[in-house]
Design an enzyme around this catalytic site. Structure first.
Site, PDB file in Angstrom:
ATOM      1  N   ARG A 264      -9.806 -24.869  58.920  1.00 32.36           N
ATOM      2  CA  ARG A 264      -9.236 -24.514  57.616  1.00 32.36           C
ATOM      3  C   ARG A 264      -8.157 -25.470  57.139  1.00 32.36           C
ATOM      4  NH1 ARG A 264     -11.267 -20.436  59.442  1.00 32.36           N
ATOM      5  NH2 ARG A 264     -10.254 -21.152  61.318  1.00 32.36           N
ATOM      6  N   THR A 265      -7.189 -25.750  57.993  1.00 28.62           N
ATOM      7  CA  THR A 265      -6.032 -26.492  57.504  1.00 28.62           C
ATOM      8  C   THR A 265      -6.445 -27.887  57.051  1.00 28.62           C
ATOM      9  OG1 THR A 265      -4.655 -25.213  58.985  1.00 28.62           O
ATOM     10  CG2 THR A 265      -3.670 -27.193  58.072  1.00 28.62           C
TER      11      THR A 265
ATOM     12  N   HIS B 209       4.190 -23.542  61.258  1.00 33.14           N
ATOM     13  CA  HIS B 209       2.982 -23.868  60.493  1.00 33.14           C
ATOM     14  C   HIS B 209       3.285 -23.530  59.032  1.00 33.14           C
ATOM     15  CE1 HIS B 209      -1.034 -24.494  59.262  1.00 33.14           C
ATOM     16  NE2 HIS B 209      -1.687 -23.838  60.211  1.00 33.14           N
TER      17      HIS B 209
ATOM     18  N   ARG C 272      -0.964 -32.668  62.101  1.00 36.50           N
ATOM     19  CA  ARG C 272      -0.950 -31.583  63.095  1.00 36.50           C
ATOM     20  C   ARG C 272      -0.867 -32.201  64.468  1.00 36.50           C
ATOM     21  NH1 ARG C 272      -4.962 -26.490  63.356  1.00 36.50           N
ATOM     22  NH2 ARG C 272      -3.478 -25.878  61.754  1.00 36.50           N
TER      23      ARG C 272
ATOM     24  N   LYS D 234      -4.937 -44.689  73.019  1.00 40.60           N
ATOM     25  CA  LYS D 234      -4.567 -45.952  73.670  1.00 40.60           C
ATOM     26  C   LYS D 234      -3.084 -45.995  73.992  1.00 40.60           C
ATOM     27  CE  LYS D 234      -7.872 -48.498  70.798  1.00 40.60           C
ATOM     28  NZ  LYS D 234      -7.918 -49.486  69.713  1.00 40.60           N
TER      29      LYS D 234
HETATM   30  C1  NCD Z   1      -3.669 -21.169  62.915  1.00 41.43           C
HETATM   31  C2  NCD Z   1      -3.013 -22.302  63.676  1.00 41.43           C
HETATM   32  O1  NCD Z   1      -3.581 -23.388  63.775  1.00 41.43           O
HETATM   33  O2  NCD Z   1      -1.907 -22.069  64.138  1.00 41.43           O
HETATM   34  N1  NCD Z   1      -4.848 -21.558  62.273  1.00 41.43           N
HETATM   35  C3  NCD Z   1      -4.766 -22.004  60.990  1.00 41.43           C
HETATM   36  O3  NCD Z   1      -4.259 -23.074  60.742  1.00 41.43           O
HETATM   37  N2  NCD Z   1      -5.160 -21.179  60.016  1.00 41.43           N
HETATM   38  C4  NCD Z   1      -3.853 -19.942  63.684  1.00 41.43           C
HETATM   39  C5  NCD Z   1      -4.580 -20.022  64.989  1.00 41.43           C
HETATM   40  O4  NCD Z   1      -5.065 -21.089  65.386  1.00 41.43           O
HETATM   41  O5  NCD Z   1      -4.669 -18.989  65.629  1.00 41.43           O
END
Ligand code: NCD
Length: 308
Positions: free
Chosen positions: A51-52, A129, A101, A80
């Site tokens: 999703r993100t 997040h 991320r 590397k």
């Molecule tokens: C979340 C995350 O990555 O922290 N997912 C997301 O980005 N919607 C929640 C999860 O992974 O449980």
């Protein structure tokens, strides 16, 4: 230049403006379809995501911009031995904005301290997040019409769940919010958050059983147990199905309680609940695109605090 590391980087007033913009983008998409033309978003994902990353990419494409990036540390020069600081300096020469991320807490912060383009924290370890929180807040505001005066239950892995940590930080700033933390003992929210709530005199309670508190909730935020942050498989297996929200349990909930979930879902919400009108988690996904559109647009077009 502004970055987004924590939901607290924006004041509640600025967040309101961001949500107004996201709502306008939802209602008048054509108005914004070329607003980021010739701009490039880099998605640097050192940890898995569906999703993100894809919602960031969809958001940039809907604004008329382009996207580059990697979705796996193994396919980047991190494999590397390149540092995050070096990588962001490279990315700064290719892109206008970066969503990052990383499994290590604070890695996007390190990148932002040296970057010449805005950096967005798209999740750092078990820490924060913020764009999921923007998504959650826009969903609540759109479906409930307000961001104050409610009781919210947060259920599941409150220890490792970064979406929970960010959401608690953000909601603390709105009046008359009561927190109910529902988790097994092993997955309770970290002490530093409890200390913060106490300091600010914000009402909260911690319980183990969901059924006991379900009737009192206006919002229920379900989360999966974060398998990847466990030190041993045995603990994960023991705790992973601690909560399962099903049709039967939903009979205990208020008629207008909203169920939120950052997704991915594992077993904590039975698929039979999806057809319940109170299930808001797939709508949340859509709001996630609009809010990321508004965020990218804002960070690219405005550079200082006063103009969000
Ligand atoms: C979340 C995350 O990555 O922290 N997912 C997301 O980005 N919607 C929640 C999860 O992974 O449980």
């Amino acid at each position: 230049m502004r970055h987004l590391m924590s939901p607290l980087d924006f004041s509640p007033q600025e967040l309101n403006e961001l949500f107004d913009l996201a709502t306008d983008m939802e209602q008048n998409p054509e108005k914004y379809q070329d607003s980021c033309k010739r701009k490039i978003l880099a998605t640097c994902f050192y940890e898995p995501s569906t999703r993100t990353r894809l919602s960031f990419e969809a958001a940039m494409l809907k604004l008329g911009g382009n996207v580059i990036g990697f979705s796996d540390a193994a396919s980047s020069s991190a494999s590397k031995g390149e540092s995050v600081s070096d990588t962001i300096q490279i990315i700064s020469s290719y892109a206008d904005i970066c969503a990052m991320r990383h499994p290590k807490e604070g890695a996007p912060m390190v990148a932002s301290s040296i970057s010449s383009i805005p950096v967005i924290n798209a999740g750092d370890g078990g820490h924060q997040h913020p764009t999921q929180t923007l998504t959650d807040l826009l969903t609540i505001r759109s479906l409930k019409g307000r961001l104050d005066n409610f009781t919210i239950g947060l259920c599941g892995d409150l220890k490792f769940g970064r979406t929970v940590h960010s959401l608690i930080h953000a909601l603390m700033r709105y009046p008359n919010i009561q927190f109910v933390f529902i988790s097994p003992d092993e997955l309770k929210i970290p002490d530093y958050l409890v200390d913060l709530l106490r300091e600010k005199n914000i009402p909260y309670k911690e319980v183990i059983k969901l059924d006991d508190v379900l009737p009192s909730l206006d919002l229920l935020y379900m989360t999966r147990v974060q398998k990847e942050r466990f030190f041993n498989e045995e603990d994960y297996v023991r705790l992973k199905d601690f909560y399962i929200l099903n049709k039967e349990k939903m009979k205990l909930a208020k008629e207008d309680m909203l169920i939120l979930h950052p997704l991915p879902r594992v077993n904590e919400i039975s698929v039979e609940v999806d057809e319940d009108p109170r299930a808001a988690y797939f709508k949340q996904v859509q709001y996630g695109v609009y809010v990321r559109m508004a965020l990218i647009y804002t960070l690219l077009n405005k550079t200082s605090k006063e103009v969000l």
